[in-house]
Write a protein that holds these residues in place. Structure first.
Motif, PDB file in Angstrom:
ATOM      1  N   GLN A 108       0.818  -1.208   0.000  1.00 12.74           N
ATOM      2  CA  GLN A 108       0.000   0.000   0.000  1.00 12.74           C
ATOM      3  C   GLN A 108       0.853   1.260   0.000  1.00 12.74           C
ATOM      4  OE1 GLN A 108      -2.511  -0.707   3.420  1.00 12.74           O
ATOM      5  NE2 GLN A 108      -4.239  -1.271   2.112  1.00 12.74           N
ATOM      6  N   ALA A 109       1.921   1.252   0.779  1.00 16.23           N
ATOM      7  CA  ALA A 109       2.799   2.421   0.828  1.00 16.23           C
ATOM      8  C   ALA A 109       3.462   2.657  -0.523  1.00 16.23           C
ATOM      9  CB  ALA A 109       3.858   2.234   1.907  1.00 16.23           C
ATOM     10  N   ASP A 110       3.917   1.588  -1.164  1.00 17.64           N
ATOM     11  CA  ASP A 110       4.576   1.722  -2.469  1.00 17.64           C
ATOM     12  C   ASP A 110       3.604   2.250  -3.518  1.00 17.64           C
ATOM     13  OD1 ASP A 110       6.153   1.561  -4.724  1.00 17.64           O
ATOM     14  OD2 ASP A 110       6.709  -0.531  -4.462  1.00 17.64           O
ATOM     15  N   ILE A 111       2.384   1.721  -3.527  1.00 10.96           N
ATOM     16  CA  ILE A 111       1.394   2.184  -4.506  1.00 10.96           C
ATOM     17  C   ILE A 111       0.998   3.636  -4.224  1.00 10.96           C
ATOM     18  CG2 ILE A 111      -0.989   1.849  -5.292  1.00 10.96           C
ATOM     19  CD1 ILE A 111      -0.460  -1.160  -5.131  1.00 10.96           C
ATOM     20  N   ALA A 112       0.911   4.013  -2.957  1.00  9.50           N
ATOM     21  CA  ALA A 112       0.588   5.399  -2.617  1.00  9.50           C
ATOM     22  C   ALA A 112       1.690   6.346  -3.092  1.00  9.50           C
ATOM     23  CB  ALA A 112       0.388   5.538  -1.114  1.00  9.50           C
ATOM     24  N   ILE A 113       2.947   5.944  -2.936  1.00  9.09           N
ATOM     25  CA  ILE A 113       4.065   6.768  -3.416  1.00  9.09           C
ATOM     26  C   ILE A 113       3.990   6.923  -4.928  1.00  9.09           C
ATOM     27  CG2 ILE A 113       6.573   6.785  -3.733  1.00  9.09           C
ATOM     28  CD1 ILE A 113       6.763   5.529  -0.895  1.00  9.09           C
ATOM     29  N   ARG A 114       3.721   5.827  -5.626  1.00 10.55           N
ATOM     30  CA  ARG A 114       3.609   5.892  -7.091  1.00 10.55           C
ATOM     31  C   ARG A 114       2.449   6.785  -7.509  1.00 10.55           C
ATOM     32  NH1 ARG A 114       5.412   0.513  -9.966  1.00 10.55           N
ATOM     33  NH2 ARG A 114       6.971  -0.224  -8.510  1.00 10.55           N
ATOM     34  N   LYS A 115       1.347   6.682  -6.803  1.00  9.42           N
ATOM     35  CA  LYS A 115       0.174   7.497  -7.132  1.00  9.42           C
ATOM     36  C   LYS A 115       0.467   8.975  -6.912  1.00  9.42           C
ATOM     37  CE  LYS A 115      -4.703   7.986  -6.013  1.00  9.42           C
ATOM     38  NZ  LYS A 115      -5.787   7.521  -5.150  1.00  9.42           N
ATOM     39  N   ASN A 116       1.161   9.303  -5.834  1.00  7.32           N
ATOM     40  CA  ASN A 116       1.502  10.702  -5.561  1.00  7.32           C
ATOM     41  C   ASN A 116       2.468  11.262  -6.593  1.00  7.32           C
ATOM     42  OD1 ASN A 116      -0.158  10.835  -3.340  1.00  7.32           O
ATOM     43  ND2 ASN A 116       1.447  10.254  -1.910  1.00  7.32           N
ATOM     44  N   LYS A 117       3.344  10.418  -7.131  1.00  8.86           N
ATOM     45  CA  LYS A 117       4.269  10.888  -8.165  1.00  8.86           C
ATOM     46  C   LYS A 117       3.528  11.269  -9.439  1.00  8.86           C
ATOM     47  CE  LYS A 117       8.508   8.500  -6.853  1.00  8.86           C
ATOM     48  NZ  LYS A 117       9.475   7.457  -7.225  1.00  8.86           N
ATOM     49  N   LEU A 118       2.416  10.592  -9.705  1.00  2.00           N
ATOM     50  CA  LEU A 118       1.644  10.901 -10.908  1.00  2.00           C
ATOM     51  C   LEU A 118       0.904  12.221 -10.796  1.00  2.00           C
ATOM     52  CD1 LEU A 118       0.086   7.415 -11.723  1.00  2.00           C
ATOM     53  CD2 LEU A 118       1.953   8.563 -12.916  1.00  2.00           C
ATOM     54  N   GLY A 119       0.642  12.644  -9.575  1.00  2.00           N
ATOM     55  CA  GLY A 119      -0.117  13.866  -9.388  1.00  2.00           C
ATOM     56  C   GLY A 119      -1.600  13.570  -9.408  1.00  2.00           C
ATOM     57  N   ASN A 120      -2.372  14.582  -9.077  1.00  2.00           N
ATOM     58  CA  ASN A 120      -3.822  14.401  -9.045  1.00  2.00           C
ATOM     59  C   ASN A 120      -4.379  14.435 -10.458  1.00  2.00           C
ATOM     60  OD1 ASN A 120      -3.816  14.326  -6.274  1.00  2.00           O
ATOM     61  ND2 ASN A 120      -4.037  16.551  -6.090  1.00  2.00           N
ATOM     62  N   PRO A 121      -5.225  13.469 -10.771  1.00  2.00           N
ATOM     63  CA  PRO A 121      -5.842  13.523 -12.091  1.00  2.00           C
ATOM     64  C   PRO A 121      -6.771  14.721 -12.179  1.00  2.00           C
ATOM     65  CG  PRO A 121      -6.815  11.778 -10.786  1.00  2.00           C
ATOM     66  CD  PRO A 121      -5.674  12.332  -9.992  1.00  2.00           C
ATOM     67  N   VAL A 122      -6.926  15.239 -13.353  1.00  2.00           N
ATOM     68  CA  VAL A 122      -7.785  16.400 -13.538  1.00  2.00           C
ATOM     69  C   VAL A 122      -9.226  15.941 -13.390  1.00  2.00           C
ATOM     70  CG1 VAL A 122      -8.441  18.214 -15.133  1.00  2.00           C
ATOM     71  CG2 VAL A 122      -6.088  17.432 -15.056  1.00  2.00           C
ATOM     72  N   GLU A 123      -9.952  16.633 -12.564  1.00  2.00           N
ATOM     73  CA  GLU A 123     -11.335  16.241 -12.308  1.00  2.00           C
ATOM     74  C   GLU A 123     -12.197  16.452 -13.536  1.00  2.00           C
ATOM     75  OE1 GLU A 123     -11.237  17.635  -7.673  1.00  2.00           O
ATOM     76  OE2 GLU A 123     -12.966  18.100  -8.904  1.00  2.00           O
ATOM     77  N   GLU A 124     -13.209  15.623 -13.653  1.00  2.00           N
ATOM     78  CA  GLU A 124     -14.097  15.706 -14.805  1.00  2.00           C
ATOM     79  C   GLU A 124     -14.895  17.003 -14.801  1.00  2.00           C
ATOM     80  OE1 GLU A 124     -16.266  12.158 -15.727  1.00  2.00           O
ATOM     81  OE2 GLU A 124     -18.009  13.346 -16.247  1.00  2.00           O
ATOM     82  N   ASN A 125     -15.240  17.494 -13.633  1.00  2.00           N
ATOM     83  CA  ASN A 125     -16.060  18.701 -13.536  1.00  2.00           C
ATOM     84  C   ASN A 125     -15.229  19.974 -13.427  1.00  2.00           C
ATOM     85  OD1 ASN A 125     -18.390  17.156 -13.635  1.00  2.00           O
ATOM     86  ND2 ASN A 125     -18.359  16.829 -11.422  1.00  2.00           N
TER      87      ASN A 125
END
Length: 159
Positions: A108-125
């Protein structure tokens, strides 16, 4: 009395040896760090298999699962682990939930780090200007959209 004392000491030594170190994994099984890396890759492969299936023509679950199994085998090959070794180790971890919990916390920690590196996806709205910034950093200067633009409600991010 002397025999009872010897038996008591022998029993305590036996119990201490039987308990062992609660955090260690026996050498014949995959260690926690390596197991967590394998499981991270397998989790990503599973997500990729679901995503590709959703984006292309929908595949039956049996076909999708066969593709994911191929990914799993490739992952095990990359980590130099046989299927038998992985399954034996995984079964051992299942029988020791405290150690399995440690492994999944690392996953979980590794996937969270990878997700944070990608940045927040642009919201649809999000406003059109912000969505365009993800593709065109200078979108504010290039596209001038007034607040009363009639096209804006129809521009949506496609799934």
């Amino acid at each position: 009395m002397n025999n009872r004392f010897k038996a008591l000491v022998a029993g305590l030594v036996f119990l201490m040896a039987a308990c062992g170190d609660p955090g260690n994994v026996p050498k014949e099984y995959i260690q926690k760090d390596k197991m967590s890396k394998i499981l991270v890759d397998m989790t990503l492969a599973d997500a990729y298999g679901n995503e590709v299936s959703a984006l292309t023509t929908p595949l039956p679950d049996s076909v999708r699962l066969e593709k994911v199994k191929i990914y799993y085998k490739q992952i095990l090959d990359l980590h130099h682990v046989s299927v038998k070794e992985f399954m034996t180790s995984y079964n051992w971890y299942e029988s020791h939930p405290d150690r399995m919990k440690d492994v999944f916390e690392k996953v979980q920690a590794d996937i969270a780090i990878r997700k944070n590196k990608l940045g927040n996806p642009v919201e649809e709205n999000a406003p059109v200007r912000h969505r365009l910034k993800s593709f065109f950093p200078n979108a504010d200067k290039a596209f001038l959209l007034p607040a009363s633009d009639t096209v804006r409600p129809f521009i949506k991010r496609q799934p």
